[in-house]
Motif scaffolding. Structure first.
Motif, PDB file in Angstrom:
ATOM      1  N   ALA B  45       0.798  -1.227   0.000  1.00 16.42           N
ATOM      2  CA  ALA B  45       0.000   0.000   0.000  1.00 16.42           C
ATOM      3  C   ALA B  45       0.839   1.288   0.000  1.00 16.42           C
ATOM      4  N   PRO B  46       1.809   1.431   0.911  1.00 17.81           N
ATOM      5  CA  PRO B  46       2.514   2.706   0.940  1.00 17.81           C
ATOM      6  C   PRO B  46       3.451   2.935  -0.236  1.00 17.81           C
ATOM      7  N   GLY B  47       3.827   1.926  -0.966  1.00 20.98           N
ATOM      8  CA  GLY B  47       4.729   2.153  -2.082  1.00 20.98           C
ATOM      9  C   GLY B  47       5.372   0.872  -2.572  1.00 20.98           C
ATOM     10  N   GLU B  48       6.586   1.045  -3.112  1.00 18.58           N
ATOM     11  CA  GLU B  48       7.215  -0.088  -3.764  1.00 18.58           C
ATOM     12  C   GLU B  48       8.708  -0.116  -3.468  1.00 18.58           C
ATOM     13  N   ILE B  49       9.237  -1.327  -3.355  1.00 23.15           N
ATOM     14  CA  ILE B  49      10.691  -1.455  -3.246  1.00 23.15           C
ATOM     15  C   ILE B  49      11.168  -2.181  -4.497  1.00 23.15           C
ATOM     16  N   ASP B  50      12.184  -1.599  -5.163  1.00 26.53           N
ATOM     17  CA  ASP B  50      12.616  -2.156  -6.448  1.00 26.53           C
ATOM     18  C   ASP B  50      13.168  -3.567  -6.293  1.00 26.53           C
ATOM     19  N   ILE B  51      14.142  -3.689  -5.388  1.00 26.10           N
ATOM     20  CA  ILE B  51      14.749  -5.010  -5.210  1.00 26.10           C
ATOM     21  C   ILE B  51      14.933  -5.283  -3.720  1.00 26.10           C
ATOM     22  N   ASP B  81      15.105  11.359  -2.422  1.00 20.49           N
ATOM     23  CA  ASP B  81      15.070  12.377  -1.374  1.00 20.49           C
ATOM     24  C   ASP B  81      14.473  11.814  -0.090  1.00 20.49           C
ATOM     25  N   TYR B  82      14.350  12.686   0.901  1.00 19.14           N
ATOM     26  CA  TYR B  82      13.889  12.255   2.213  1.00 19.14           C
ATOM     27  C   TYR B  82      12.530  11.580   2.150  1.00 19.14           C
ATOM     28  N   ARG B  83      11.638  12.136   1.330  1.00 20.03           N
ATOM     29  CA  ARG B  83      10.280  11.571   1.251  1.00 20.03           C
ATOM     30  C   ARG B  83      10.317  10.146   0.701  1.00 20.03           C
ATOM     31  N   LYS B  84      11.137  10.005  -0.354  1.00 16.43           N
ATOM     32  CA  LYS B  84      11.257   8.690  -0.986  1.00 16.43           C
ATOM     33  C   LYS B  84      11.884   7.690   0.001  1.00 16.43           C
ATOM     34  N   CYS B  91       7.860   0.683   3.598  1.00 17.60           N
ATOM     35  CA  CYS B  91       7.642  -0.555   2.861  1.00 17.60           C
ATOM     36  C   CYS B  91       8.492  -1.688   3.436  1.00 17.60           C
ATOM     37  N   ALA B  92       9.730  -1.320   3.838  1.00 18.48           N
ATOM     38  CA  ALA B  92      10.640  -2.315   4.388  1.00 18.48           C
ATOM     39  C   ALA B  92      10.068  -2.885   5.675  1.00 18.48           C
ATOM     40  N   ARG B  93       9.514  -1.973   6.509  1.00 20.27           N
ATOM     41  CA  ARG B  93       8.873  -2.414   7.754  1.00 20.27           C
ATOM     42  C   ARG B  93       7.783  -3.419   7.448  1.00 20.27           C
ATOM     43  N   TRP B  94       7.025  -3.097   6.423  1.00 19.72           N
ATOM     44  CA  TRP B  94       5.917  -3.926   5.983  1.00 19.72           C
ATOM     45  C   TRP B  94       6.434  -5.317   5.639  1.00 19.72           C
ATOM     46  N   TYR B  95       7.498  -5.334   4.872  1.00 23.38           N
ATOM     47  CA  TYR B  95       8.079  -6.601   4.411  1.00 23.38           C
ATOM     48  C   TYR B  95       8.583  -7.429   5.597  1.00 23.38           C
ATOM     49  N   LEU B  96       9.292  -6.740   6.521  1.00 25.32           N
ATOM     50  CA  LEU B  96       9.854  -7.449   7.666  1.00 25.32           C
ATOM     51  C   LEU B  96       8.747  -8.073   8.513  1.00 25.32           C
ATOM     52  N   GLN B  97       7.674  -7.310   8.655  1.00 27.15           N
ATOM     53  CA  GLN B  97       6.523  -7.755   9.435  1.00 27.15           C
ATOM     54  C   GLN B  97       5.894  -8.990   8.788  1.00 27.15           C
ATOM     55  N   GLU B  98       5.687  -8.877   7.488  1.00 25.01           N
ATOM     56  CA  GLU B  98       5.035  -9.928   6.729  1.00 25.01           C
ATOM     57  C   GLU B  98       5.811 -11.240   6.818  1.00 25.01           C
TER      58      GLU B  98
END
Lengths: 510, 130
Positions: B45-51, B81-84, B91-98
């Protein structure tokens, strides 16, 4: 892993030991700094990491939490860079944690890993000793200051890598030893030998120095008021070790110690410009910093052109003069600074400067109301706290052109020291050390006026319509004069001279 | 963001296509270096991680790939930038949680590719942010 080390910050004129706790754990990388850090401390994160990297130590990015305890104290010392760096390295197991238990670290880090000096090292060192810490790691420039404290090992650091090698045992550092700078021969550039004439004023300053009395000098422009005042600290007794430490502490916090300078051995002489604000005078700031009255602690505060100071600036002097300390309350802290100084003031008798002085060849052109406005700037309560009021007349040509050197400061100081010794012996039980600090009760008990002296005082009291307060003042000054003469009892001549020294100088006192 | 910028009809190869090929090249680069690529274009939902890759020492690497044909608008990595960064961290948090991987070492990398014709130079910035 977790590691704990000690840093320090300053609050008022005291050091405060700060426990720096660092935890490094798995998870999302990040650097969290908590525990009420000020902006300069918050920024230390970047300095610390870059300094570590440039010291040739690679740390993998992990979840780093740094806590500065106690949490309620605001940390505003850049000197916390070093303990944070050391804690971090210990938490990464680069440094052994056992080596940190009894050590205090205080230095700012530069990006290339060099250690920079910080202000307030002396009070930090004192706090460290009280806490039972035995090793002090400071920047090389601060070493002399830290060495003023006995019982702790001081290490002078040039860089972070030097410290790392020391703590890992690769290349041990040698504790610093006091340099030659610590014992400097005092040489006053200003000496009373340069002041021709003005015998009465010199005598008054000698009495002031002996008894710790405040002085007001009124005189025409060019009569040498400023010149006299600047030489005041040269006739004051040398600072005792405790006094010197106290003064050094204050200067350390204010960041006014000369580079590499150890103990302050000369009495401070502060001469703020008359545009000084209230805050500049007594101290202030959201975390209060010492003002001029505190910087003049154990020394002389000289206010030139007294009526030019703003009224509020002058009025705030009342508490520090009375209590010999000043309490400043702000949002972040309420602090008490010491302010035991001799106040020396100089002023012209009127706006044009020539009122009441026929000898200078000028005539005063000020109207009575102008003069009144000028002199009314100083309130009665303030003038009441100044024991000695004198007129400094125009210098005569014969005196000025005299080639004979006047009496040097050293000779005057010898007399002052003798008088002070007598005073402190008498006042030992009261916890004060000079006559000016006596209150009414002490005065009654310790300075009885009898016989001829009493008759004279009585006469003066009625003739000159003296108030109760000036009565006290005359006795105090008379006591100092008697001490200078080495006499046990206040005699009539002492009273007579004291009455002269609070003579009418054209101000609205009583 | 490569996908939305410039492109247009004049461009023989669209920005989107360029970005995709850049990610391809970056993934190949990582694999050559001994990384195990776990996810490509991990989208939540919040975005995407390339790799998302795993290094030889089991560190999890979240990589953002930036591809540019020209440095006229600054280096590719400057666009992160900071926002990105915050977006990627979320997203990383999301992945770690999952994947219940909260206790693993993590790292955020930026891989920038400068394309010159058919060739590209790759610059791998390890631990670019946190």
């Amino acid at each position: 892993m977790f590691a704990k080390t000690q840093g320090a910050t300053t609050l008022g004129i005291d050091g405060r030991i700060i426990d720096v706790e660092v935890d490094v754990s798995n998870g999302l990388p990040g650097f969290e700094l908590v525990g009420l850090p000020d902006a300069s401390v918050k920024e230390s994160k970047e300095r610390v990491r870059t300094a570590i990297k440039n010291s040739g130590i690679a740390l993998r990015q992990e979840r780093v939490t740094v806590n500065l305890a106690p949490a309620e104290v605001r940390k505003d010392s850049a000197g916390l860079d070093l303990p944070i760096a050391v804690g971090l390295l210990a938490a990464y197991a680069v440094l052994p944690t056992e080596a940190l238990a009894k050590a205090l670290f205080a230095a700012e880090l530069s990006l290339d890993g060099k250690c920079r000096p910080v202000s307030g090292v002396l009070p930090m060192a004192i706090a460290a000793r009280e806490r039972g810490l035995t090793e002090l790691f400071v920047a090389a420039e601060n070493a002399d200051e830290a060495l003023l404290i006995d019982g702790v090992k001081v290490y002078a650091l040039h860089s972070l890598s030097e410290l790392v090698h020391h703590l890992t045992g690769e290349a041990a550092l040698v504790p610093a030893v006091p340099g030659q700078a610590a014992e400097r021969a005092e040489a006053f550039s200003d000496d009373f030998a340069d002041v021709q004439g003005q015998f009465q004023a010199k005598r008054a300053l000698e009495i002031a120095a002996a008894g710790g009395h405040n002085v007001l000098m009124v005189g025409v422009p060019g009569s040498g008021k400023t010149m006299l005042a600047r030489r005041m600290s040269s006739i004051l007794p040398a600072l005792t070790r405790e006094e010197a430490l106290e003064v050094t502490k204050i200067y350390s916090i204010a960041g006014l110690l000369p580079p590499g300078g150890g103990l302050v051995t000369e009495r401070p002489f502060r001469s703020p410009h008359h545009t000084a604000s209230q805050t500049a005078m007594i101290g202030g700031g959201s975390v209060p910093r010492p003002g001029e009255v505190t910087l003049a602690h154990h020394g002389v505060l000289f206010l030139d052109e007294l009526p030019e100071f703003s009224k509020t600036t002058l009025e705030v002097l009342r508490q520090p003069l009375e209590d010999r300390r000043v309490t400043i309350s702000r949002v972040h802290a309420t602090l008490t600074f010491p302010s035991s100084m001799i106040l020396v003031c100089a002023m012209n008798p009127c706006p044009c400067g020539y009122h009441g002085d026929a000898t200078s060849g000028h005539t005063c052109e000020c109207s009575p109301s102008e003069i009144r406005r000028y002199t009314q700037k100083m309130s009665g309560p303030l003038l009441d706290r100044i024991d000695i009021h004198i007129r400094v007349p125009h210098v005569k040509y014969q005196e000025l052109s005299s080639r004979k050197k006047a009496e040097p400061s050293a000779a005057i100081r010898a007399r002052v020291e003798k008088a002070r010794a007598i005073e402190s012996k008498r006042l030992a039980g009261a916890g004060i050390f000079c006559n000016a600090q006596m209150n009414h009760a002490m005065l009654m008990e310790l300075c009885p006026v009898e016989g001829e002296a009493k008759t004279m005082l009585e006469l003066a009291f009625q003739r000159l319509h003296l108030s109760a307060r000036s009565y006290d003042r005359i006795i105090k000054v008379a006591r100092t004069i008697a001490d200078l003469a080495g006499e046990a009892h206040i005699g009539a001549p002492h009273i007579a001279e004291a009455i002269q020294l609070r003579g009418d100088v054209g101000l609205n006192v009583e | 963001m490569a996908g939305r910028a410039a492109g247009g009809e004049k461009d023989p190869m669209g920005a989107k296509e360029l970005g995709r090929r850049g990610e391809e090249a970056a993934a190949a680069y990582l694999m050559r270096r001994g990384y195990r690529v776990l996810e490509r274009n991990y989208r939540v939902a919040p975005g995407e991680i390339d790799i998302i890759a795993e290094a030889a020492d089991h560190t999890l690497v979240f990589a953002e790939v930036k591809t540019r044909r020209t440095t006229r608008f600054g280096r590719p990595s400057e666009a992160v930038d900071y926002r990105k960064q915050q977006k990627i961290i979320t997203c990383a948090r999301w992945y770690l949680q999952e994947n219940r991987l909260q206790e693993r070492y993590c790292r955020f990398d930026v891989i920038e590719l400068n394309v010159h014709g058919e060739k590209a130079t790759i610059r791998h910035i390890k631990g670019a942010f946190e």
